[in-house]
Design a protein around this motif. Structure first.
Motif, PDB file in Angstrom:
ATOM      1  N   LYS A 171       1.280  -2.827   1.080  1.00 48.49           N
ATOM      2  CA  LYS A 171       0.404  -3.279  -0.003  1.00 48.49           C
ATOM      3  C   LYS A 171      -0.108  -2.061  -0.763  1.00 48.49           C
ATOM      4  O   LYS A 171      -0.087  -0.942  -0.256  1.00 48.49           O
ATOM      5  N   GLU A 172      -0.585  -2.285  -1.958  1.00 50.41           N
ATOM      6  CA  GLU A 172      -1.143  -1.209  -2.790  1.00 50.41           C
ATOM      7  C   GLU A 172      -2.212  -0.444  -2.011  1.00 50.41           C
ATOM      8  O   GLU A 172      -3.139  -1.040  -1.461  1.00 50.41           O
ATOM      9  N   GLY A 173      -2.080   0.870  -1.925  1.00 51.34           N
ATOM     10  CA  GLY A 173      -3.039   1.721  -1.238  1.00 51.34           C
ATOM     11  C   GLY A 173      -2.904   1.757   0.274  1.00 51.34           C
ATOM     12  O   GLY A 173      -3.664   2.460   0.943  1.00 51.34           O
ATOM     13  N   GLU A 174      -1.967   1.015   0.826  1.00 54.00           N
ATOM     14  CA  GLU A 174      -1.788   0.957   2.278  1.00 54.00           C
ATOM     15  C   GLU A 174      -0.860   2.079   2.738  1.00 54.00           C
ATOM     16  O   GLU A 174       0.199   2.283   2.163  1.00 54.00           O
ATOM     17  N   LYS A 175      -1.286   2.800   3.767  1.00 54.31           N
ATOM     18  CA  LYS A 175      -0.455   3.859   4.335  1.00 54.31           C
ATOM     19  C   LYS A 175       0.233   3.318   5.587  1.00 54.31           C
ATOM     20  O   LYS A 175       1.331   2.793   5.512  1.00 54.31           O
TER      21      LYS A 175
END
Length: 115
Positions: free
Chosen positions: A97-101
């Motif tokens: 997901k967006e921003g997920e590392k």
């Protein structure tokens, strides 16, 4: 105790991968980051690599939550600096997901000894 498994990719560059591993060699980690992990309830943390794919195993106390960990990380300038430095080597999984590392993995099998 709880156990979580997560995955993340490194940039597919042998020199960056070597440098990333140097940052994670025994005695190279930042004590402030480790102290923050302990405060969050992480009792053991292991990272494995194959190619540029990494797999992390977290063993935590029963009170651990990712929400609490995020809050502690956000309030710790050493953790923020470490994460910025590590992002130089890392890239998100294609389905992150967006921003997920690090992406939490689902357990799909467990070997159980017969009684």
């Amino acid at each position: 105790m709880q156990r979580f498994c997560l995955a993340l990719d490194l940039k597919d560059d042998p020199e960056l991968i070597r440098e990333y591993e140097q940052w994670h060699a025994k005695g190279s980690g930042w004590p402030e980051v480790r102290a923050n992990d302990l405060k969050a309830g992480i009792q053991d943390l292991q990272i494995y690599r194959t190619g540029n794919r990494m797999f992390m195993i977290l063993e935590t106390d029963d009170a651990f939550s990712f929400e609490k960990k995020r809050e502690l990380d956000a309030d710790n300038p050493h953790v923020q600096e470490w994460e910025r430095l590590m992002w130089r080597f890392q890239q998100p999984l294609p389905w992150a997901k967006e921003g997920e590392k690090w992406v939490l993995m689902d357990q799909i099998f467990q070997f159980e000894k017969e009684a």
